[in-house]
Scaffold this motif. Structure first.
Motif, PDB file in Angstrom:
ATOM      1  N   LEU A 122       1.014  -1.097   0.135  1.00  8.59           N
ATOM      2  CA  LEU A 122       0.519   0.194   0.130  1.00  8.59           C
ATOM      3  C   LEU A 122       0.961   0.937   0.360  1.00  8.59           C
ATOM      4  O   LEU A 122       1.844   1.227   0.759  1.00  8.59           O
ATOM      5  CB  LEU A 122      -0.738   0.162   1.165  1.00  8.59           C
ATOM      6  N   GLU A 184     -14.664  -8.165   5.185  1.00  7.31           N
ATOM      7  CA  GLU A 184     -13.092  -7.121   5.203  1.00  7.31           C
ATOM      8  C   GLU A 184     -14.514  -5.916   6.231  1.00  7.31           C
ATOM      9  O   GLU A 184     -15.179  -5.541   6.186  1.00  7.31           O
ATOM     10  CB  GLU A 184     -14.000  -6.381   3.723  1.00  7.31           C
ATOM     11  N   ILE A 197      -5.741  -7.993   7.981  1.00 10.65           N
ATOM     12  CA  ILE A 197      -4.513  -8.001   6.829  1.00 10.65           C
ATOM     13  C   ILE A 197      -4.314  -6.278   6.849  1.00 10.65           C
ATOM     14  O   ILE A 197      -4.121  -5.927   7.469  1.00 10.65           O
ATOM     15  CB  ILE A 197      -5.099  -7.979   5.569  1.00 10.65           C
ATOM     16  N   GLY A 199      -1.697  -5.383   4.721  1.00  9.59           N
ATOM     17  CA  GLY A 199      -2.332  -4.081   3.366  1.00  9.59           C
ATOM     18  C   GLY A 199      -0.678  -4.291   2.464  1.00  9.59           C
ATOM     19  O   GLY A 199      -0.012  -3.704   1.633  1.00  9.59           O
TER      20      GLY A 199
HETATM   21  C1  G1P Z   1      -7.092  -2.132   3.073  1.00  7.79           C
HETATM   22  C2  G1P Z   1      -7.926  -3.119   3.055  1.00  7.79           C
HETATM   23  C3  G1P Z   1      -7.817  -4.106   4.420  1.00  7.79           C
HETATM   24  C4  G1P Z   1      -6.352  -4.173   4.944  1.00  7.79           C
HETATM   25  C5  G1P Z   1      -6.137  -2.716   5.362  1.00  7.79           C
HETATM   26  C6  G1P Z   1      -4.770  -2.770   6.064  1.00  7.79           C
HETATM   27  O1  G1P Z   1      -8.550  -1.526   4.022  1.00  7.79           O
HETATM   28  O2  G1P Z   1      -8.917  -3.197   2.626  1.00  7.79           O
HETATM   29  O3  G1P Z   1      -8.542  -5.301   4.039  1.00  7.79           O
HETATM   30  O4  G1P Z   1      -7.286  -4.610   6.365  1.00  7.79           O
HETATM   31  O5  G1P Z   1      -6.185  -2.130   4.107  1.00  7.79           O
HETATM   32  O6  G1P Z   1      -4.375  -0.685   6.412  1.00  7.79           O
HETATM   33  P1  G1P Z   1      -7.943   0.437   3.689  1.00  7.79           P
HETATM   34  O7  G1P Z   1      -7.489   0.668   5.111  1.00  7.79           O
HETATM   35  O8  G1P Z   1      -7.376   1.092   2.598  1.00  7.79           O
HETATM   36  O9  G1P Z   1      -9.728   1.164   4.231  1.00  7.79           O
END
Ligand code: G1P
Length: 282
Positions: A122, A184, A197, A199
């Protein structure tokens, strides 16, 4: 290794700073978050990086480009490390035309990735891990037979499960879970476990078919967790714990803390930061 870095998110948790600036450009000490993420990918062995951008993210592209206004490299020694980093890897940019979720962002990289397994990190999260997190995931991928996707997880506090994708399944080896359930951002009482999770993912290209078959949620976003849930019905999917620490910079408090921690690690800044902290609040 090809690595996809989704960096198209809107940064709602950090408004107003992210109204006209990408959250991936928030500085941690003296470099933007995306710098650390690219460094981490390169350290893990990335030869090719695809950054998924979107509206208002041009600063991310410019960051990895030459800036002629600053004169020749060499006149700005602060840029040398960045130059060396960008020399070691090919960076490509693909624009996600609408903010349609993390899985949709990963899907934007499908033509570039082709038919090989690939990493995902990410764009707003720094992992300080030794070996680098993607290398740890790749190692697990190989150990687990080289045909199953592997995702990084860590135990999260109950009050935080609603911020994460949560997975559950039997622990088949120490720190390795075969995923049988995933959801989620569940309500804590509905979460099948507290394994969140984080990322970082090492995925087989089958994920692209799974994403194509995944319906958007009620906000119109295609969730990577939902796509992985489809994938695990076709192929085994493993969630693994890792050694190291994760910093989710999109969160204001963690961003502040990360700046302090990183500054304290810098021998040149440490004494000044300690002095500053003594005076804070008085
Ligand atoms: C995303 C993913 C999520 C994960 C998270 C980690 O969510 O959809 O499954 O646990 O990153 O930071 P976001 O943080 O973009 O909402």
């Amino acid at each position: 290794m090809k690595v996809v870095i989704p960096a198209a998110g809107l940064g709602r948790r950090f408004l107003p700073a992210t109204k006209s600036m990408p959250k991936e450009m928030l500085p941690v000490v003296d470099r933007p978050v995306i710098h650390y993420v690219v460094q981490e990918a390169v350290d893990a062995g990335a030869s090719d990086i695809v950054i998924i951008t979107g509206r208002g993210k041009r600063a991310v592209e410019d960051y990895f480009d030459h800036n002629p206004d600053l004169g020749p490299i060499g006149e700005a020694p602060e840029l040398e490390e960045l130059e060396r980093l960008t020399d070691r890897v090919s960076i490509f940019f693909v624009r996600q035309r609408q903010p349609r979720g993390l899985a949709d962002a990963v899907y934007c990289a499908r033509h570039h990735v082709g038919a090989e397994p690939f990493g995902v990190l990410l764009g707003d999260t720094i992992n300080v891990c030794d070996p680098p997190l993607l290398r740890q995931l790749h190692q697990r991928f190989v150990e687990l037979g080289g045909a199953s996707s592997v995702i990084a997880v860590e135990t999260v506090p109950t009050e935080k499960v609603a911020d994460y994708g949560i997975v559950a399944g039997p622990e088949v080896a120490p720190g390795v879970f075969q995923v049988e359930q995933m959801v989620e951002k569940p309500r804590p009482e509905e979460a099948p476990s507290r394994l969140g999770i984080t990322g970082a993912y090492f995925l087989t290209p089958t994920i692209f078919d799974a994403i194509a078959k995944t319906a958007p949620d009620r906000r119109g976003e295609v969730q990577l967790t939902s796509a992985l849930d489809h994938l695990r019905q076709k192929e085994k999917l493993y969630a693994v714990t890792f050694s190291g620490k994760r910093y989710d910079i999109g969160d204001r408090k963690i961003w502040l803390r990360t700046n302090l921690e990183f500054a304290l690690r810098d021998p040149q800044l440490r004494p000044a930061v300690l002095d500053l902290l003594k005076g804070v609040g008085h």
